[in-house]
Design an enzyme around this catalytic site. Structure first.
Site, PDB file in Angstrom:
ATOM      1  N   CYS B  35       0.823  -1.212   0.000  1.00  0.00           N
ATOM      2  CA  CYS B  35       0.000   0.000   0.000  1.00  0.00           C
ATOM      3  C   CYS B  35       0.855   1.260   0.000  1.00  0.00           C
ATOM      4  CB  CYS B  35      -1.081  -0.043   1.065  1.00  0.00           C
ATOM      5  SG  CYS B  35      -0.724   0.622   2.654  1.00  0.00           S
ATOM      6  N   CYS B 104      -1.402   8.884   6.773  1.00  0.00           N
ATOM      7  CA  CYS B 104       0.018   8.895   7.145  1.00  0.00           C
ATOM      8  C   CYS B 104       0.163   9.197   8.633  1.00  0.00           C
ATOM      9  CB  CYS B 104       0.785   9.941   6.345  1.00  0.00           C
ATOM     10  SG  CYS B 104       0.906   9.558   4.600  1.00  0.00           S
TER      11      CYS B 104
END
Lengths: 395, 142
Positions: B35, B104
């Protein structure tokens, strides 16, 4: 040093094209649809440009429609062939897995409307196989759409041969030539295509203008309804200065095509050879059957967006097919189609050169990019695992 | 570049606490290469306080910046405070992240949590297993 190496995204406009834009905007501001002399003078320019563009593509003047660019041209060609096909009960469209989204998303939309969409795979070289095209074309097929050159990995497709197959089987054939026009010889007769899409800003013309070649007799329906511009196939007052600038840009590109390609290809090959020295890296797409200015790499153990931002910091403008640069979870469909697994497809970099690229710029990129790759690897846990044998190298 | 705030760019280009700790007291690794982002956090713990922290990240600019900021926010802090670090706090400290990059900051939160829980596990300290929730972004990609 500043290096612009993203010409496949948009090329730097040619000075002659910008001057032509200004000249036509100032001198020929009349609406080409107006009957007065100012309008008619503008119409003359429009007709002249249409003839010149047609001439450069080996087409007839009445086979060129001016549009807002590549996406619109692709959309209109595909929608028109689909509409025509459906009326005859033909609802199968054949294309490839590496097309631009302007083609792929139009096909997805048609799929929802009941069309059967077949996306042919490509080999690890990034090139579609003729046998696959032959196998799929049948009496239900209304359109084959294959790009001339790929935007990410630059591979050139066997469009001439595919055109012949389609002509023999009497199936409409569209080619997205957005990356190719201005960068290689393109002749619509040689390609046996019914439709060809091009975009001005890929060869030094302005943005927001392009053209669609439509073979005389091929079906065409308007996407935009309104006035009778472009023979009723594309309403809206013509963007005359942009059309004129596009014409100059294309003429200029093709006038020096051979010498430009020879020089740019040599620079491309030098850059490829230099970047190949980076361990665990790989060139994407066929090394020879590719656009003269396209360099596309995958570097194992790093992610493309961070690579882009750090080389941008060194003055190098490039692009990447990583998921992070597209805003989606998946990396580029083109890289996946040539067999790059997610892990390495995330670490991709595209450098697209132009006629203005210099030897010094190639040397600069060859020096700076390996340093950035090395730095990013030094902080990457994936790279550490690879080096310590906890993970297996893919490249 | 206007994609990211100046603070994100600063932490991305000049990451704090990047590297490894030899013989760490706790290690956490989250995300996956498929990913596109992996974060690894190394901890040195003294008297329930994070004496030192280092990170390694494979990922985009905001992933590297989030790791850097997260390590700054927990360095020298008691473990119980570090466990309370949220992804929002990381994102806010970076003057915000684009919406599609918020994962993130989630990864950074989870990497730290995972490293602390590794420390707890190694030292037989009981903890709430609820703290080990996976990143939705990465699950979606599986």
């Amino acid at each position: 040093m500043q290096v612009y190496a993203d010409n496949a995204a948009t090329a730097k406009p040619k000075k002659a094209a910008l001057e032509e834009y200004t000249r036509v905007a100032e001198e020929f501001f009349g609406n080409p649809s107006s009957l007065h002399s100012a309008g008619q003078r503008a119409k003359e320019v429009l007709t002249d440009c249409r003839g010149r563009i047609a001439n450069l593509l080996g087409a007839e003047e009445n086979e060129i429609i001016f549009t807002s660019g590549g996406s619109e041209s692709d959309n209109q060609a595909i929608e028109s062939a689909a509409k025509f096909g459906r009326a005859k009960g033909k609802t199968k469209i054949i294309s490839t897995a590496i097309e631009h989204h302007a083609v792929l998303h139009t096909l997805e939309k048609l799929k929802k409307e009941g069309f059967e969409i077949v996306l042919l795979p490509v080999g690890t070289d990034g090139i579609v196989k003729l046998e696959d095209v032959k196998k799929e074309v049948d009496e239900k097929t209304c359109l084959v759409s294959v790009m001339l050159a790929n935007n990410e990995i630059g591979t050139i497709q066997p469009v001439e041969e595919i055109g012949k197959i389609c002509k023999e089987r009497k199936v409409l054939f569209h080619t997205d030539a957005v990356q190719a026009v201005g960068h290689m010889k393109v002749d619509v007769k040689a390609l046996s295509c019914d439709y060809l899409a091009l975009s001005a800003h890929k060869f030094g013309g302005p943005r927001g203008v392009g053209a669609l070649y439509v073979r005389k007799g091929a079906p065409l329906y308007p996407l935009i309804e309104g006035g009778a511009q472009e023979k009723g196939k594309r309403a809206g007052t013509e963007n005359l200065p942009a059309v004129a600038a596009m014409t100059v840009a294309l003429e200029d590109s093709l006038a020096h095509l051979e010498e430009t390609n020879k020089r740019v290809t040599a620079l491309r090959d030098k850059l490829i050879a230099n970047l190949k020295k980076i361990p665990h890296s790989a060139l994407n797409g066929d090394p020879v059957k590719r656009l003269g200015g396209n360099v596309s790499f995958c570097f194992e153990g790093i992610e493309g967006e961070s690579l882009l931002l750090l080389i941008d910091d060194k003055g190098i403008c490039a692009s990447s097919g990583s998921a992070c640069t597209s805003g989606s979870l998946d990396p580029s469909h083109v890289l996946l189609a040539i067999g790059r697994v997610h892990d390495v497809a995330h670490g991709s970099l595209r450098l697209s050169l132009s006629e203005e690229t210099t030897e010094e710029e190639i040397d600069y990129m060859s020096r700076e990019i390996p340093k950035v790759v090395e730095y990013l690897r030094s902080i990457s846990p994936v790279w550490r695992d690879l080096q310590e044998g906890k993970r297996t190298y893919i490249l | 570049m206007s994609l990211y705030s100046e603070k994100v760019m600063d932490h991305f280009k000049h990451p704090r606490n990047v590297g490894v700790i030899e013989n760490p007291d706790g290690v956490g690794e989250v995300g996956n290469a498929k990913c596109g982002d992996i974060m690894k956090i190394y901890l040195k713990i003294e008297n329930d306080i994070i004496a030192d922290v280092k990170f390694e990240t494979f990922g985009c600019g905001s992933a590297i910046a989030s790791s850097s900021m997260a390590t700054e926010l927990i360095k020298g802090k008691p473990l119980k405070d570090a466990l309370k670090l949220t992804n929002q706090a990381v994102a806010e400290a970076l003057d915000g992240l684009p919406a599609y990059k918020m994962h993130c900051s989630v990864l950074a939160e989870q990497a730290i949590r995972s490293a602390i829980l590794d420390y707890y596990t190694k030292h037989n300290i009981p903890f709430d297993p609820e703290l080990l929730k996976a990143c939705e972004h990465c699950e979606e990609d599986e």
